[in-house]
Motif scaffolding. Structure first.
Motif, PDB file in Angstrom:
ATOM      1  N   GLN A 156       0.631  -1.021  -0.024  1.00  0.00           N
ATOM      2  CA  GLN A 156      -0.197   0.026  -0.215  1.00  0.00           C
ATOM      3  C   GLN A 156       0.882   1.356  -0.055  1.00  0.00           C
ATOM      4  N   ALA A 157       0.635   2.645  -1.145  1.00  0.00           N
ATOM      5  CA  ALA A 157       1.143   3.573  -0.689  1.00  0.00           C
ATOM      6  C   ALA A 157       0.111   4.526  -0.554  1.00  0.00           C
ATOM      7  N   ARG A 158       0.868   5.480   0.477  1.00  0.00           N
ATOM      8  CA  ARG A 158      -0.077   6.703   0.424  1.00  0.00           C
ATOM      9  C   ARG A 158       1.495   8.272   1.099  1.00  0.00           C
ATOM     10  N   ARG A 159       0.511   9.357   0.806  1.00  0.00           N
ATOM     11  CA  ARG A 159       1.781  10.058   0.697  1.00  0.00           C
ATOM     12  C   ARG A 159       1.720  10.245   1.439  1.00  0.00           C
ATOM     13  N   GLY A 163       6.812  15.081   4.473  1.00  0.00           N
ATOM     14  CA  GLY A 163       7.406  15.160   2.924  1.00  0.00           C
ATOM     15  C   GLY A 163       7.216  15.959   1.511  1.00  0.00           C
ATOM     16  N   GLY A 164       6.127  15.649   1.257  1.00  0.00           N
ATOM     17  CA  GLY A 164       5.278  15.470   0.179  1.00  0.00           C
ATOM     18  C   GLY A 164       5.746  14.228  -0.478  1.00  0.00           C
ATOM     19  N   GLY A 165       6.356  13.093  -0.539  1.00  0.00           N
ATOM     20  CA  GLY A 165       6.615  12.285  -1.157  1.00  0.00           C
ATOM     21  C   GLY A 165       5.767  11.035  -1.026  1.00  0.00           C
ATOM     22  N   TRP A 166       6.102  10.177  -1.043  1.00  0.00           N
ATOM     23  CA  TRP A 166       5.475   8.399  -0.748  1.00  0.00           C
ATOM     24  C   TRP A 166       6.251   7.916   0.117  1.00  0.00           C
ATOM     25  N   ARG A 167       5.099   6.701   0.856  1.00  0.00           N
ATOM     26  CA  ARG A 167       5.150   6.104   1.399  1.00  0.00           C
ATOM     27  C   ARG A 167       4.646   4.501   1.429  1.00  0.00           C
ATOM     28  N   LEU A 168       5.390   4.161   1.808  1.00  0.00           N
ATOM     29  CA  LEU A 168       5.222   2.178   1.147  1.00  0.00           C
ATOM     30  C   LEU A 168       4.843   1.121   2.528  1.00  0.00           C
ATOM     31  N   TYR A 169       4.194   0.701   2.468  1.00  0.00           N
ATOM     32  CA  TYR A 169       3.778  -0.369   3.571  1.00  0.00           C
ATOM     33  C   TYR A 169       3.941  -2.011   3.082  1.00  0.00           C
ATOM     34  N   GLY A 170       4.189  -3.185   3.740  1.00  0.00           N
ATOM     35  CA  GLY A 170       3.483  -3.999   3.021  1.00  0.00           C
ATOM     36  C   GLY A 170       4.831  -5.298   2.581  1.00  0.00           C
ATOM     37  N   GLU A 171       4.966  -6.186   1.507  1.00  0.00           N
ATOM     38  CA  GLU A 171       5.886  -7.717   1.065  1.00  0.00           C
ATOM     39  C   GLU A 171       5.702  -7.966  -0.282  1.00  0.00           C
ATOM     40  N   ALA A 187       5.899  -2.343  -7.161  1.00  0.00           N
ATOM     41  CA  ALA A 187       4.124  -2.203  -7.603  1.00  0.00           C
ATOM     42  C   ALA A 187       3.091  -2.090  -6.228  1.00  0.00           C
ATOM     43  N   ALA A 188       2.277  -1.057  -5.769  1.00  0.00           N
ATOM     44  CA  ALA A 188       1.997  -1.130  -4.811  1.00  0.00           C
ATOM     45  C   ALA A 188       0.525   0.054  -5.606  1.00  0.00           C
ATOM     46  N   HIS A 189      -0.095  -0.607  -4.323  1.00  0.00           N
ATOM     47  CA  HIS A 189      -2.176   0.181  -4.429  1.00  0.00           C
ATOM     48  C   HIS A 189      -1.946   1.363  -3.856  1.00  0.00           C
ATOM     49  N   THR A 190      -2.407   3.053  -3.965  1.00  0.00           N
ATOM     50  CA  THR A 190      -2.920   3.830  -4.146  1.00  0.00           C
ATOM     51  C   THR A 190      -4.118   3.998  -4.205  1.00  0.00           C
ATOM     52  N   GLY A 191      -5.135   5.161  -3.238  1.00  0.00           N
ATOM     53  CA  GLY A 191      -6.225   5.337  -3.782  1.00  0.00           C
ATOM     54  C   GLY A 191      -6.935   4.900  -2.986  1.00  0.00           C
ATOM     55  N   GLY A 192      -7.269   3.838  -1.702  1.00  0.00           N
ATOM     56  CA  GLY A 192      -7.881   3.304  -0.940  1.00  0.00           C
ATOM     57  C   GLY A 192      -8.873   2.223  -1.764  1.00  0.00           C
ATOM     58  N   TYR A 193      -9.525   1.468  -1.230  1.00  0.00           N
ATOM     59  CA  TYR A 193     -10.821   0.351  -2.074  1.00  0.00           C
ATOM     60  C   TYR A 193     -11.951   1.518  -1.889  1.00  0.00           C
ATOM     61  N   PRO A 194     -13.023   1.480  -2.790  1.00  0.00           N
ATOM     62  CA  PRO A 194     -12.270   0.945  -3.616  1.00  0.00           C
ATOM     63  C   PRO A 194     -11.893   1.748  -5.624  1.00  0.00           C
ATOM     64  N   GLU A 252      10.472  -6.721   2.510  1.00  0.00           N
ATOM     65  CA  GLU A 252       9.249  -6.174   3.422  1.00  0.00           C
ATOM     66  C   GLU A 252       9.432  -4.653   3.932  1.00  0.00           C
ATOM     67  N   LEU A 253       8.674  -3.677   3.292  1.00  0.00           N
ATOM     68  CA  LEU A 253       8.370  -2.775   3.507  1.00  0.00           C
ATOM     69  C   LEU A 253       7.879  -1.712   4.852  1.00  0.00           C
ATOM     70  N   ARG A 254       8.310  -0.749   5.849  1.00  0.00           N
ATOM     71  CA  ARG A 254       7.317  -0.660   7.085  1.00  0.00           C
ATOM     72  C   ARG A 254       7.186   0.926   6.656  1.00  0.00           C
ATOM     73  N   ASP A 255       6.305   1.751   6.243  1.00  0.00           N
ATOM     74  CA  ASP A 255       6.446   3.443   5.927  1.00  0.00           C
ATOM     75  C   ASP A 255       8.218   3.029   5.890  1.00  0.00           C
ATOM     76  N   THR A 256       7.948   2.744   4.455  1.00  0.00           N
ATOM     77  CA  THR A 256       9.057   2.931   3.258  1.00  0.00           C
ATOM     78  C   THR A 256       8.701   4.571   2.531  1.00  0.00           C
ATOM     79  N   PRO A 257      10.360   5.788   2.897  1.00  0.00           N
ATOM     80  CA  PRO A 257       9.520   6.251   1.307  1.00  0.00           C
ATOM     81  C   PRO A 257       9.733   5.924   0.798  1.00  0.00           C
ATOM     82  N   ALA A 258       9.787   6.618  -1.007  1.00  0.00           N
ATOM     83  CA  ALA A 258       9.219   5.739  -2.263  1.00  0.00           C
ATOM     84  C   ALA A 258       9.300   7.959  -2.769  1.00  0.00           C
TER      85      ALA A 258
END
Length: 446
Positions: A156-159, A163-171, A187-194, A252-258
């Protein structure tokens, strides 16, 4: 169409074969897979510096050679013949085309020259270990929930609110060369379901390796179980894999800057799945050539062995039964080579060519073990390396019947997919019957 190779293409193949004959034998391969990188860094930099291998299909404006996928396929055929462990596939075949297609001018200018000169290696990390699906080889990557579906799982990706960048969480599992690559394309999801969308993000992972820690399971070669990077929340673990020449890792990504690959407009307008599918077709053509090289290498070693091994006072290669088996293998390899060369010029044929090449590699490798007799069954003999490569490639980029089934479905050979599903049922048994029928039909067509 003139199917003959140019003098330049023949020279690329000849030069690479001579170099690998000196520095890429079975002994060197076994030594390379035991290094922390999983390959020989000195040989990799030599291939990059003297032959420009990682930049073979990159434009000259980025320091590349400016060739096409055909030249890259010919080069990979030779690396496959030697079973060379290298980051060429992950970097030049999977990651570089995606950066070229989706990256901003600044990202391309910053990353591609370093890829071309071999100083930067890259890896494509997709969640769920679903590389074949993400590349559109065995299923429609727009319809399949290969990246978690946006609800849970995956990456999952969130802004970043600060910092104005992105953070990734997942595996992500089974990431090819993921433990040593200096750059990860995640490859990560952003925007939330649906309204979830799958995007690609850049995660820099360049750093000296941390001291090794004990592996989760015993490995046949001493490899570091974990490599840490200076990026916060990033852990990369090298996995024990069937084929040691194809190093796999868990990321493994735990709140990783991207960094988003592309501009902010990519969040709404970029066709990431389409870019992955296009890259998958070209990658399939290159992989087909590499599998053909592995099959040809196994066949050449087998022919040389049966000429020397004597039984009942004569070389076993002189027996008619052995000759017939070798002739069948030769025809199978040459047919797969023709399909691979055609796919190198027309990437749309890549998935079917890959299916034929993987099948040829599996059969030839198995016959090589049989024709080597008792010595071929020992772990110390190089014949088992070809068996492992064939099996591991089919697990990572196949299986063969799924490649043919999806290609047949896209071509409309079996009518509407929904009607086929109703005819076979939705149970696991029905799915198996469907795969068997479509795989057999496509095999006959090929």
């Amino acid at each position: 169409m003139d199917a003959a190779f140019t003098a330049e293409q023949d020279e690329i193949r000849r030069t690479l074969r001579e170099l690998l004959a000196k520095h890429g034998g079975p002994r060197e391969v076994r030594a390379a897979v035991g290094t922390p990188e999983g390959h020989d860094p000195a040989l990799w930099h030599r291939l990059a510096r003297e032959l420009g291998l990682p930049g073979l299909a990159l434009g000259e404006e980025y320091g590349g050679v400016g060739c096409t996928a055909t030249e890259l396929a010919l080069a990979c055929e030779e690396t496959g013949r030697a079973l060379l462990p290298s980051p060429l596939l992950a970097t030049a075949v999977l990651a570089a085309p995606l950066i070229t297609t989706l990256g901003t001018p600044g990202q391309r200018a910053r990353l591609l020259p370093r890829i071309a000169d071999g100083t930067l290696t890259a890896a494509l990390a997709v969640p769920g270990g679903s590389m074949a699906t993400a590349l559109g080889l065995t299923a429609d990557n727009r319809a399949a929930a290969w990246a978690g579906g946006g609800r849970a799982g995956g990456v999952q990706a969130r802004r970043d609110p600060e910092g104005g960048g992105w953070r990734l969480y997942g595996e992500a599992d089974r990431v090819l060369d993921g433990h040593s690559a200096g750059l990860l394309l995640v490859a990560a999801h952003t925007g939330g379901y649906p309204r979830s969308r799958t995007l690609l993000f850049l995660v820099s992972a360049e750093a000296p390796a941390r001291a090794p820690v004990p592996a989760e399971a015993p490995a046949p070669v001493p490899v570091p179980a974990e490599v840490s990077a200076p990026v916060d929340g990033l852990t990369r673990t090298r996995l024990t894999s069937m084929d040691e020449t194809r190093p796999l890792a868990r990321v493994e990504l735990r709140d990783t800057p991207a960094e988003l690959l592309g501009t902010d407009d990519a969040v709404d307008g970029t066709d990431v799945c389409g870019a992955l599918a296009d890259t998958g077709c070209t990658a399939a053509a290159v992989l087909a050539a590499e599998a053909v090289g592995a099959a040809a290498g196994a066949l050449e070693r087998t022919v040389a062995y049966v000429k020397e091994r004597e039984q009942f006072g004569r070389a076993i290669g002189s027996f008619q039964a052995v000759k017939h088996r070798l002739a069948d293998l030769y025809v199978r390899v040459e047919a797969a080579r023709s399909a691979a060369y055609h796919a190198a010029r027309d990437p749309a044929a890549g998935p079917l060519a890959l299916a034929q090449a993987l099948e040829a590699a599996r059969i030839v490798a198995g016959e090589a073990v049989q024709l080597h007799g008792g010595i071929g069954f020992t772990w110390e003999h190089e014949a088992h390396l070809y068996v492992k490569r064939a099996a591991a490639d089919e697990l990572l980029f196949g299986p063969v019947h799924r490649l043919r089934d999806h290609a047949a479905g896209r071509a409309g050979l079996f009518g509407d997919v929904t009607s086929r599903s109703l005819a076979y049922g939705t149970s696991a048994t029905g799915a198996a019957r469907e795969a068997s029928a479509t795989g057999a039909a496509c095999g006959a067509a090929v």
